[in-house]
Design a protein around this motif. Structure first.
Motif, PDB file in Angstrom:
ATOM      1  N   THR A 387       0.760  -1.253   0.055  1.00  0.00           N
ATOM      2  CA  THR A 387       0.105   0.239   0.285  1.00  0.00           C
ATOM      3  C   THR A 387       0.854   1.333   0.143  1.00  0.00           C
ATOM      4  O   THR A 387       0.398   2.290  -0.293  1.00  0.00           O
ATOM      5  CB  THR A 387      -1.010  -0.008   1.257  1.00  0.00           C
ATOM      6  N   ALA A 388       2.041   1.173   0.174  1.00  0.00           N
ATOM      7  CA  ALA A 388       2.889   2.222   0.040  1.00  0.00           C
ATOM      8  C   ALA A 388       4.290   2.000  -0.801  1.00  0.00           C
ATOM      9  O   ALA A 388       5.461   2.014  -0.134  1.00  0.00           O
ATOM     10  CB  ALA A 388       3.430   2.556   1.561  1.00  0.00           C
ATOM     11  N   PRO A 389       4.006   1.615  -2.174  1.00  0.00           N
ATOM     12  CA  PRO A 389       5.080   1.130  -2.720  1.00  0.00           C
ATOM     13  C   PRO A 389       6.406   2.134  -3.184  1.00  0.00           C
ATOM     14  O   PRO A 389       5.806   3.437  -3.315  1.00  0.00           O
ATOM     15  CB  PRO A 389       4.460   0.440  -4.148  1.00  0.00           C
ATOM     16  N   ARG A 390       7.465   1.887  -3.184  1.00  0.00           N
ATOM     17  CA  ARG A 390       8.444   2.948  -3.618  1.00  0.00           C
ATOM     18  C   ARG A 390       9.189   2.342  -4.996  1.00  0.00           C
ATOM     19  O   ARG A 390       9.534   3.234  -5.508  1.00  0.00           O
ATOM     20  CB  ARG A 390       9.490   3.018  -2.367  1.00  0.00           C
ATOM     21  N   HIS A 391       9.369   1.095  -4.821  1.00  0.00           N
ATOM     22  CA  HIS A 391      10.084   0.771  -6.139  1.00  0.00           C
ATOM     23  C   HIS A 391       9.755  -0.850  -6.592  1.00  0.00           C
ATOM     24  O   HIS A 391       9.459  -1.555  -5.604  1.00  0.00           O
ATOM     25  CB  HIS A 391      11.701   0.512  -5.483  1.00  0.00           C
ATOM     26  N   MET A 392       9.398  -1.208  -7.749  1.00  0.00           N
ATOM     27  CA  MET A 392       8.955  -2.340  -8.242  1.00  0.00           C
ATOM     28  C   MET A 392      10.048  -2.848  -9.142  1.00  0.00           C
ATOM     29  O   MET A 392      10.780  -2.297  -9.807  1.00  0.00           O
ATOM     30  CB  MET A 392       7.888  -2.241  -8.962  1.00  0.00           C
ATOM     31  N   HIS A 393      10.485  -4.153  -9.024  1.00  0.00           N
ATOM     32  CA  HIS A 393      11.647  -4.993  -9.734  1.00  0.00           C
ATOM     33  C   HIS A 393      10.964  -6.190 -10.601  1.00  0.00           C
ATOM     34  O   HIS A 393      10.344  -6.921 -10.050  1.00  0.00           O
ATOM     35  CB  HIS A 393      12.891  -5.611  -8.841  1.00  0.00           C
ATOM     36  N   LEU A 394      11.062  -6.077 -11.919  1.00  0.00           N
ATOM     37  CA  LEU A 394      10.899  -7.286 -12.645  1.00  0.00           C
ATOM     38  C   LEU A 394      12.186  -8.057 -13.223  1.00  0.00           C
ATOM     39  O   LEU A 394      13.084  -7.352 -13.670  1.00  0.00           O
ATOM     40  CB  LEU A 394      10.108  -6.882 -13.632  1.00  0.00           C
ATOM     41  N   THR A 395      12.283  -9.199 -12.658  1.00  0.00           N
ATOM     42  CA  THR A 395      13.878  -9.433 -13.015  1.00  0.00           C
ATOM     43  C   THR A 395      13.376 -10.898 -13.854  1.00  0.00           C
ATOM     44  O   THR A 395      12.542 -11.868 -13.711  1.00  0.00           O
ATOM     45  CB  THR A 395      14.446 -10.306 -11.894  1.00  0.00           C
ATOM     46  N   LEU A 396      14.074 -11.106 -15.273  1.00  0.00           N
ATOM     47  CA  LEU A 396      13.940 -12.159 -16.147  1.00  0.00           C
ATOM     48  C   LEU A 396      15.128 -13.187 -15.476  1.00  0.00           C
ATOM     49  O   LEU A 396      16.326 -12.935 -15.546  1.00  0.00           O
ATOM     50  CB  LEU A 396      14.323 -11.769 -17.405  1.00  0.00           C
ATOM     51  N   THR A 397      14.500 -14.288 -15.072  1.00  0.00           N
ATOM     52  CA  THR A 397      15.709 -15.268 -14.356  1.00  0.00           C
ATOM     53  C   THR A 397      16.066 -16.155 -15.291  1.00  0.00           C
ATOM     54  O   THR A 397      15.666 -16.461 -16.279  1.00  0.00           O
ATOM     55  CB  THR A 397      14.856 -15.801 -13.033  1.00  0.00           C
ATOM     56  N   PRO A 398      17.207 -16.938 -14.849  1.00  0.00           N
ATOM     57  CA  PRO A 398      17.792 -17.892 -15.672  1.00  0.00           C
ATOM     58  C   PRO A 398      17.036 -18.998 -16.256  1.00  0.00           C
ATOM     59  O   PRO A 398      16.069 -19.439 -15.550  1.00  0.00           O
ATOM     60  CB  PRO A 398      18.882 -18.535 -14.825  1.00  0.00           C
ATOM     61  N   PHE A 399      17.019 -19.305 -17.295  1.00  0.00           N
ATOM     62  CA  PHE A 399      16.155 -20.518 -18.021  1.00  0.00           C
ATOM     63  C   PHE A 399      16.655 -21.891 -17.443  1.00  0.00           C
ATOM     64  O   PHE A 399      16.016 -22.966 -17.657  1.00  0.00           O
ATOM     65  CB  PHE A 399      16.323 -20.576 -19.669  1.00  0.00           C
TER      66      PHE A 399
END
Length: 399
Positions: A387-399
Motif C-alpha cells: 500500500t506504500a510502494p516505492r520501487h518495483m523490480h521485474l527480473t528475467l531469471t535464468p532459463f
C-alpha cells in the motif's frame, strides 16, 4: 491475510478492469468505462509521478538488445501504453504501421539494468525475447481504440512463434498489486519484487525449474500436447479449447464429488461465514449466510473456473465458487469435506488433477504460482501487494 480472505486485487479482480474477447485469434482487451475520462494532460501527469520500475535481464541466454518490453493496459476509460520515453499515451488506431501492427516495444538499456516509471494504470508488462510482439490497435465496442493482445495458445496468432510472457498489475492510489501469472501459459521465468511498507517478492523458480515443468508435462500422457517445443506450455484450459487437451479429463473426479456429497455435508468457510452443502436435485446446494447453488460443472468449467463455477463479486456466491474451483483443480474436495484445504501437501494427490498447476508450484522456491484463476484461495498464488510502494523490480531469471 487469513487463509480464506481474498486479496484486494487478485488476478480475478485485476482482470475485471480488462474484459477479454477473442478477435481474430487474439485477446482483445477493452477498457471499462469510469466516471471520469482520462485526458491527455492526465496521462502526462500520471507518468511524471509513476512508481520506479527496474528491469533486470538475468536470462543468461538473451542480450539486452534481444529483449523487448511492453507496458499496456487501461487508465480510466482509455486503453493506454507506456512509451519508450516513459510517457503514458493513449492507444490510437493511427499507431498501426504499414504492416498492420503497432510497435510499442520499449528497448532495454544497452547493458545492465533498465529503469522506468510505472504510472497509475491496470495492465500487463510483456517481455518478448528474440523477436518483437505484434499488437494491433482496433476499434473497441465502445467506439474507442483497443488492443488485440498476444494469444500464445492459438497457432494462428501472429505472436505464436515468439517467445514471450507477461506479469499483471494494478497500480493506483491504494498501492501496487501485481502477480506473475501462468493462468494462460508458462514460458519465460520471471520474478517480481516490491519495496515499500515491506519487502515482498514472488515468482522465482528453483534452479532448473523451467526445464522441470516442461519435462514433467511432456512425460504425462494427457498433458504432453500442451508443451510447444521449448517455447511454452499452454494451460490446459486453453489446450482444451484448441484440441490439445481432453474435454472430459476432470469428469471422473467431478462425478466422485457429486456422489460423495449426496450422503455427506461439504463445509466451505468464507469471510461471510460457513456454508454447508449437499447434492440435492443434481445441484450442490449450500445453506448458511445465504442459499447458494451450483450445477454440476464440466471439465472446462473447472479449468477456467467459470461457467457453473463462475464467481460473482457478491461476497457470498463468489467466495464459495472460488473455494470449489480451487478444490477441483487441486483435487481436495473428495478427501477433505472442510474447505478450503490450506496445506499444500494435500494438493494434487490424485491421478486426475491439474498436473499443469502442480508442476508449476513445484518449480517455485516459495511454492506459490498462479496455475489457474482461483489459485489465490488459501494464499497460494504468486501475488504480492504493497500500500506504500516505492520501487518495483521485474527480473528475467535464468532459463
Amino acid at each position: 491475510m487469513t487463509s480464506t480472505e481474498f486479496p484486494m486485487f487478485s488476478r480475478r479482480r485485476l482482470l475485471a478492469s480488462m474484459a477479454g474477447a477473442a478477435v481474430a485469434g487474439s485477446a482483445l482487451v477493452s477498457a471499462v468505462p469510469s466516471a471520469v475520462a482520462a485526458t491527455d494532460d492526465d496521462l502526462a501527469a500520471e507518468a511524471a509521478r509513476g512508481l520506479l520500475l527496474t528491469i533486470d535481464n538475468n536470462t543468461g541466454e538473451f542480450a539486452n538488445r534481444s529483449v523487448h518490453l511492453y507496458i499496456v493496459g487501461s487508465k480510466g476509460d482509455r486503453q493506454v501504453r507506456v512509451t519508450r520515453r516513459g510517457a503514458l499515451a493513449p492507444v490510437k488506431l493511427s499507431d498501426n504501421r504499414a504492416n498492420g501492427f503497432t510497435d510499442y516495444a520499449i528497448p532495454l538499456a544497452a547493458r545492465g539494468r533498465t529503469t522506468l516509471r510505472l504510472p497509475f494504470m491496470s495492465g500487463r508488462i510483456y517481455v518478448a525475447l528474440g523477436h518483437k510482439l505484434k499488437f494491433k490497435a482496433v476499434g473497441g465496442g465502445d467506439g474507442r481504440a483497443a488492443l488485440q493482445h498476444p494469444a500464445g495458445w492459438v497457432e494462428s496468432d501472429p505472436n505464436y512463434p515468439v517467445l514471450h510472457d507477461f506479469v499483471e498489475f494494478t497500480h493506483n492510489a491504494a498501492g501496487m498489486f501485481c502477480n506473475t501469472t501462468m493462468v494462460d501459459m508458462f514460458s519465460v521465468p520471471m520474478m517480481i519484487r516490491l519495496n515499500g511498507a515491506k519487502d515482498h517478492n514472488t515468482g522465482r523458480l528453483r534452479d532448473g525449474g523451467r526445464a522441470r515443468v516442461f519435462r514433467a508435462l511432456r512425460n504425462h500422457p494427457e498433458f504432453s500436447r500442451l508443451v510447444v517445443g521449448d517455447r511454452r506450455v499452454i494451460a490446459p484450459s486453453h489446450g482444451l479449447d484448441t484440441g490439445r487437451f481432453p474435454k472430459n479429463y476432470f469428469d471422473p473426479y467431478i462425478d466422485r464429488v457429486w456422489d460423495t456429497y449426496r450422503d455427506k455435508r461439504l463445509l466451505v468457510r468464507t469471510d461471510a461465514g460457513t456454508f454447508t452443502g449437499r447434492v440435492r436435485d443434481h445441484r450442490l446446494t449450500f445453506d448458511g449466510p445465504a442459499s447458494v447453488s451450483f450445477a454440476k460443472p464440466s471439465t472446462r468449467d473447472v479449468l477456467f473456473c467459470d461457467g457453473a463455477l463462475a464467481a460473482p463479486n457478491d461476497g457470498l456466491t463468489g467466495p464459495v465458487a472460488a473455494v470449489l474451483g480451487a478444490g477441483f483443480n487441486r483435487s481436495t474436495l473428495v478427501s477433505h469435506r472442510k474447505q478450503p484445504t490450506v496445506r499444500a501437501a494435500a494438493f494434487y494427490d490424485t491421478a486426475v488433477t491439474n498436473h499443469y498447476a502442480r508442476a508449476i508450484h513445484a518449480a517455485t522456491t516459495n511454492g506459490k504460482a498462479y496455475g489457474f484463476a482461483f489459485d489465490d484461495v488459501a494464499d497460494w498464488a504468486s501475488y504480492i501487494q504493497d500500500t506504500a510502494p516505492r520501487h518495483m523490480h521485474l527480473t528475467l531469471t535464468p532459463f
